[in-house]
Scaffold this active site. Sequence first.
Site, short mmCIF file in Angstrom:
data_model
loop_
_atom_site.label_atom_id
_atom_site.label_comp_id
_atom_site.label_asym_id
_atom_site.label_seq_id
_atom_site.Cartn_x
_atom_site.Cartn_y
_atom_site.Cartn_z
CG HIS A 75 -0.29 -0.05 2.52
ND1 HIS A 75 0.06 1.09 3.20
CD2 HIS A 75 0.12 -1.09 3.28
CE1 HIS A 75 0.65 0.76 4.34
NE2 HIS A 75 0.70 -0.57 4.41
N GLY A 76 0.30 2.39 0.05
CA GLY A 76 1.02 3.65 -0.10
C GLY A 76 2.23 3.83 0.79
#
Length: 158
Positions: free
Chosen positions: A14-15
């Site tokens: 994820h980010g």
Amino acid sequence: MGVVLARIDQRLIHGIVVTQWAGATKAKRLMVVDDEISQDETQKTAMRMSKPAGTGMSIIDTQKAIHNFSQGKYDSHNVLLIVREPKTLLQLIEGGVQIPKVNIGIMFDGEGKTTVKKMVSVDEEEINDLKAIEAKGIPVTFHFVPNDPEESLDTYIN
């Protein structure tokens, strides 16, 4: 080089992992080790789309990871290893994978779990696995993003 950091993060890729941890660890390969996710082509495709340019990605099961590491496949890579559960890391370590440090990122709340820190909830099995990893001489720390201070396991789990 092999594994430079192992991160427990139930969101996997994820980010924060892509934009912060990959750079902070100078990872040239992001490796998700998960027996369930490794069989899910849809999730694997979605994760691969977020891979930073110039970075390799592997999404494999525990036994394949143990085999590949034992064969030296990643010896020339800086690998950021990401798992959902501490038990996966314990299996890798017991299978001979050298892990220098474990970083606890996000572990979701659920049935039978106790919240020990913001974004981290654990059950008895997870606590025992984390303690077993640390007992093998591998530092286990809470560290959400690279700029946050690291906190030792015993800060929240005794």
